[in-house]
Scaffold this motif. Structure first.
Motif, PDB file in Angstrom:
ATOM      1  N   TYR A   1       0.821  -1.206   0.000  1.00 52.49           N
ATOM      2  CA  TYR A   1       0.000   0.000   0.000  1.00 52.49           C
ATOM      3  C   TYR A   1       0.861   1.266   0.000  1.00 52.49           C
ATOM      4  CZ  TYR A   1      -4.072  -2.932   1.093  1.00 52.49           C
ATOM      5  OH  TYR A   1      -5.072  -3.864   1.057  1.00 52.49           O
ATOM      6  N   SER A   2       1.942   1.280   0.782  1.00 46.23           N
ATOM      7  CA  SER A   2       2.839   2.430   0.764  1.00 46.23           C
ATOM      8  C   SER A   2       3.516   2.569  -0.591  1.00 46.23           C
ATOM      9  CB  SER A   2       3.901   2.312   1.866  1.00 46.23           C
ATOM     10  OG  SER A   2       3.328   2.436   3.146  1.00 46.23           O
ATOM     11  N   ALA A   3       3.906   1.446  -1.161  1.00 47.41           N
ATOM     12  CA  ALA A   3       4.536   1.473  -2.486  1.00 47.41           C
ATOM     13  C   ALA A   3       3.574   2.017  -3.533  1.00 47.41           C
ATOM     14  CB  ALA A   3       4.995   0.067  -2.867  1.00 47.41           C
ATOM     15  N   GLN A   4       2.330   1.621  -3.444  1.00 47.92           N
ATOM     16  CA  GLN A   4       1.318   2.115  -4.370  1.00 47.92           C
ATOM     17  C   GLN A   4       1.166   3.628  -4.259  1.00 47.92           C
ATOM     18  OE1 GLN A   4      -2.833   1.131  -3.444  1.00 47.92           O
ATOM     19  NE2 GLN A   4      -3.089   0.501  -5.574  1.00 47.92           N
ATOM     20  N   ALA A   5       1.115   4.125  -3.026  1.00 49.33           N
ATOM     21  CA  ALA A   5       0.985   5.566  -2.823  1.00 49.33           C
ATOM     22  C   ALA A   5       2.212   6.301  -3.367  1.00 49.33           C
ATOM     23  CB  ALA A   5       0.799   5.874  -1.336  1.00 49.33           C
ATOM     24  N   ALA A   6       3.409   5.736  -3.169  1.00 51.39           N
ATOM     25  CA  ALA A   6       4.627   6.369  -3.681  1.00 51.39           C
ATOM     26  C   ALA A   6       4.586   6.456  -5.206  1.00 51.39           C
ATOM     27  CB  ALA A   6       5.849   5.575  -3.226  1.00 51.39           C
ATOM     28  N   LEU A   7       4.124   5.409  -5.854  1.00 47.04           N
ATOM     29  CA  LEU A   7       4.026   5.413  -7.310  1.00 47.04           C
ATOM     30  C   LEU A   7       3.023   6.472  -7.770  1.00 47.04           C
ATOM     31  CD1 LEU A   7       5.461   3.596  -9.430  1.00 47.04           C
ATOM     32  CD2 LEU A   7       3.303   2.365  -9.660  1.00 47.04           C
ATOM     33  N   GLN A   8       1.916   6.583  -7.058  1.00 48.23           N
ATOM     34  CA  GLN A   8       0.908   7.578  -7.413  1.00 48.23           C
ATOM     35  C   GLN A   8       1.397   9.003  -7.183  1.00 48.23           C
ATOM     36  OE1 GLN A   8      -2.214   6.027  -4.946  1.00 48.23           O
ATOM     37  NE2 GLN A   8      -3.150   4.877  -6.630  1.00 48.23           N
ATOM     38  N   MET A   9       2.363   9.171  -6.264  1.00 49.52           N
ATOM     39  CA  MET A   9       2.937  10.482  -6.011  1.00 49.52           C
ATOM     40  C   MET A   9       4.020  10.843  -7.018  1.00 49.52           C
ATOM     41  SD  MET A   9       3.122  10.293  -1.838  1.00 49.52           S
ATOM     42  CE  MET A   9       3.910  11.894  -1.625  1.00 49.52           C
ATOM     43  N   GLY A  10       4.351   9.917  -7.915  1.00 51.86           N
ATOM     44  CA  GLY A  10       5.271  10.228  -8.991  1.00 51.86           C
ATOM     45  C   GLY A  10       6.571   9.467  -9.010  1.00 51.86           C
ATOM     46  N   ALA A  11       6.793   8.560  -8.054  1.00 50.93           N
ATOM     47  CA  ALA A  11       8.046   7.804  -8.044  1.00 50.93           C
ATOM     48  C   ALA A  11       8.224   7.067  -9.374  1.00 50.93           C
ATOM     49  CB  ALA A  11       8.065   6.808  -6.888  1.00 50.93           C
ATOM     50  N   SER A  12       9.437   7.043  -9.881  1.00 49.84           N
ATOM     51  CA  SER A  12       9.716   6.317 -11.116  1.00 49.84           C
ATOM     52  C   SER A  12       9.740   4.814 -10.887  1.00 49.84           C
ATOM     53  CB  SER A  12      11.056   6.764 -11.707  1.00 49.84           C
ATOM     54  OG  SER A  12      10.975   8.088 -12.182  1.00 49.84           O
ATOM     55  N   ARG A  13      10.166   4.440  -9.689  1.00 47.57           N
ATOM     56  CA  ARG A  13      10.211   3.018  -9.336  1.00 47.57           C
ATOM     57  C   ARG A  13      10.204   2.907  -7.818  1.00 47.57           C
ATOM     58  NH1 ARG A  13      14.686   5.188 -10.931  1.00 47.57           N
ATOM     59  NH2 ARG A  13      14.024   4.927 -13.092  1.00 47.57           N
ATOM     60  N   VAL A  14       9.591   1.847  -7.328  1.00 47.02           N
ATOM     61  CA  VAL A  14       9.575   1.570  -5.891  1.00 47.02           C
ATOM     62  C   VAL A  14      10.188   0.194  -5.690  1.00 47.02           C
ATOM     63  CG1 VAL A  14       8.206   1.454  -3.788  1.00 47.02           C
ATOM     64  CG2 VAL A  14       7.449   2.917  -5.686  1.00 47.02           C
ATOM     65  N   LEU A  15      11.244   0.131  -4.910  1.00 44.83           N
ATOM     66  CA  LEU A  15      11.955  -1.117  -4.642  1.00 44.83           C
ATOM     67  C   LEU A  15      11.510  -1.629  -3.282  1.00 44.83           C
ATOM     68  CD1 LEU A  15      15.533   0.088  -5.684  1.00 44.83           C
ATOM     69  CD2 LEU A  15      13.671  -0.754  -7.160  1.00 44.83           C
ATOM     70  N   CYS A  16      10.852  -2.789  -3.275  1.00 45.12           N
ATOM     71  CA  CYS A  16      10.281  -3.343  -2.047  1.00 45.12           C
ATOM     72  C   CYS A  16      10.998  -4.619  -1.653  1.00 45.12           C
ATOM     73  CB  CYS A  16       8.791  -3.661  -2.244  1.00 45.12           C
ATOM     74  SG  CYS A  16       7.776  -2.252  -2.686  1.00 45.12           S
ATOM     75  N   PHE A  17      11.052  -4.845  -0.342  1.00 44.24           N
ATOM     76  CA  PHE A  17      11.615  -6.081   0.185  1.00 44.24           C
ATOM     77  C   PHE A  17      10.587  -6.738   1.090  1.00 44.24           C
ATOM     78  CE2 PHE A  17      15.132  -3.585  -1.199  1.00 44.24           C
ATOM     79  CZ  PHE A  17      16.019  -4.512  -1.734  1.00 44.24           C
ATOM     80  N   GLU A  18      10.461  -8.041   0.959  1.00 43.44           N
ATOM     81  CA  GLU A  18       9.467  -8.800   1.714  1.00 43.44           C
ATOM     82  C   GLU A  18      10.062 -10.143   2.110  1.00 43.44           C
ATOM     83  OE1 GLU A  18       6.780 -10.303   3.816  1.00 43.44           O
ATOM     84  OE2 GLU A  18       6.374  -8.279   3.075  1.00 43.44           O
ATOM     85  N   LYS A  19       9.833 -10.532   3.347  1.00 43.57           N
ATOM     86  CA  LYS A  19      10.414 -11.772   3.876  1.00 43.57           C
ATOM     87  C   LYS A  19       9.675 -13.013   3.398  1.00 43.57           C
ATOM     88  CE  LYS A  19      11.394 -14.017   8.334  1.00 43.57           C
ATOM     89  NZ  LYS A  19      11.374 -13.841   9.811  1.00 43.57           N
ATOM     90  N   TYR A  20       8.344 -12.922   3.256  1.00 47.17           N
ATOM     91  CA  TYR A  20       7.543 -14.119   3.029  1.00 47.17           C
ATOM     92  C   TYR A  20       7.000 -14.180   1.603  1.00 47.17           C
ATOM     93  CZ  TYR A  20       7.570 -14.477   8.118  1.00 47.17           C
ATOM     94  OH  TYR A  20       7.961 -14.574   9.421  1.00 47.17           O
ATOM     95  N   ASN A  21       7.273 -15.282   0.927  1.00 47.25           N
ATOM     96  CA  ASN A  21       6.722 -15.480  -0.409  1.00 47.25           C
ATOM     97  C   ASN A  21       5.201 -15.538  -0.365  1.00 47.25           C
ATOM     98  OD1 ASN A  21       7.005 -16.152  -3.311  1.00 47.25           O
ATOM     99  ND2 ASN A  21       6.078 -18.075  -2.653  1.00 47.25           N
ATOM    100  N   GLU A  22       4.634 -16.047   0.746  1.00 48.77           N
ATOM    101  CA  GLU A  22       3.178 -16.100   0.869  1.00 48.77           C
ATOM    102  C   GLU A  22       2.562 -14.708   0.773  1.00 48.77           C
ATOM    103  OE1 GLU A  22       4.851 -19.546   3.349  1.00 48.77           O
ATOM    104  OE2 GLU A  22       5.304 -17.435   2.997  1.00 48.77           O
ATOM    105  N   VAL A  23       3.240 -13.736   1.367  1.00 51.29           N
ATOM    106  CA  VAL A  23       2.724 -12.373   1.328  1.00 51.29           C
ATOM    107  C   VAL A  23       2.800 -11.813  -0.093  1.00 51.29           C
ATOM    108  CG1 VAL A  23       3.082 -10.019   2.161  1.00 51.29           C
ATOM    109  CG2 VAL A  23       3.274 -11.947   3.739  1.00 51.29           C
ATOM    110  N   ILE A  24       3.868 -12.133  -0.790  1.00 51.49           N
ATOM    111  CA  ILE A  24       3.987 -11.692  -2.187  1.00 51.49           C
ATOM    112  C   ILE A  24       2.843 -12.249  -3.015  1.00 51.49           C
ATOM    113  CG2 ILE A  24       5.392 -11.911  -4.274  1.00 51.49           C
ATOM    114  CD1 ILE A  24       7.863 -11.812  -2.439  1.00 51.49           C
TER     115      ILE A  24
END
Length: 302
Positions: free
Chosen positions: A95-118
């Motif tokens: 959700y934060s990544a989505q908001a960053a993209l909507q604010m104009g970010a060219s790319r958002v680099l995310c890290f996540e521990k669990y494949n289930e969450v992905i």
């Protein structure tokens, strides 16, 4: 090591729950649509998809109109601007990544521990489209993910180092929204982690950090596998550690300047063209004391 995994899915008009089992332990990952009163912890006011993991709620919902509102505030506090490369250290439902993209970010680099969450994020209709970081296209505005445990490995730093060497990328804005678990917060909010992260930040980069207040910190979930996380422990030391003055001192040691006088200014940058229907959140312009802002003021030396 062979690990057998299977998923049970229960669906009705209100709730979709995914439960993943392995040989060694059971991990429950729940996605709720809309937010229901799970264990009386989710406010009926808060609408949207909800992530639950290991009996720990992964969203701030109390007093918020949607389950995305707090995540959006973090992106606003990070002062994301058009053209930014934004780092979201704990992806969750993005959700934060989505908001960053909507604010104009060219790319958002995310890290996540669990494949289930992905996988849940890919299925969640309220989450953005996400692509693996291995498919990075620097000409495409996109949210990218990488499967890494940032709290216990150097995987994130290794990835950022590779991106800097291959593409010259430095981070312009950072969102830190760790699970409210003592062991994780102690590792992330440490000199080792913050100084390591600083090697890949552009001078002037803004960091928005979720730092639970004294009451929140003392009630942070205990990790039974970590000797520092004892059930029912309410250590004054931990409460002092996560107090704003202590966090300001820590970040200052690591090359950051406190920038918490202008938090409210960032709420004026809310994207009016998004589809999040945030107008129902009457508190979106108020300052959240658990979000701290810092500016990186050292010269990059990588």
């Amino acid at each position: 090591t062979h690990t057998h995994t299977h998923t049970n899915t229960h669906t009705n008009t209100h709730t979709r729950t995914y439960t993943t089992h392995t040989h060694t332990h059971t991990q429950v990952v729940s996605l709720t649509e809309p937010a229901m009163d799970i264990e009386q912890e989710i406010s009926d006011e808060s609408k949207g998809s909800m992530l639950y993991m290991q009996q720990l709620k992964m969203h701030r919902t109390k007093g918020f109109a949607t389950t995305r509102t707090f995540s959006e505030r973090l992106a606003q506090a990070a002062d994301v601007k058009p053209g930014h490369t934004t780092l979201d250290i704990f992806m969750g439902l993005a959700y934060s990544a989505q908001a960053a993209l909507q604010m104009g970010a060219s790319r958002v680099l995310c890290f996540e521990k669990y494949n289930e969450v992905i996988q849940l994020t890919k299925k969640n209709p309220l989450s953005p489209s996400i692509q693996p970081l291995s498919e990075l296209d620097i000409t495409k505005r996109q949210v990218y993910y990488n499967l890494v445990d940032v709290a216990t490995t150097r995987g994130m730093f290794n990835t950022l180092d590779k991106l800097h060497r291959q593409h010259g990328l430095l981070i312009d804005s950072v969102i830190i929204d760790p699970p409210k678990r003592r062991s994780t917060m102690l590792r992330i909010y440490s000199k080792t982690f913050l100084q390591g992260m600083g090697r890949y930040l552009r001078p002037g980069a803004t960091v928005a950090a979720y730092v639970p207040g004294r009451q929140s910190a003392s009630s942070a979930a205990a990790d039974q596998n970590d000797p520092r996380d004892l059930k029912q422990q309410q250590s004054p030391l931990l409460q002092d550690l996560f107090a704003p003055q202590s966090m300001h001192a820590l970040f200052s040691e690591c090359g950051f300047q406190s920038n918490n006088n202008n938090n409210n200014n960032n709420h004026n940058h809310s994207n009016n063209n998004n589809n999040n229907n945030n107008s129902e959140d009457s508190s979106s312009d108020s300052h959240d004391p658990d979000i701290l802002r810092f500016t990186f003021n050292q010269v990059h030396t990588t």
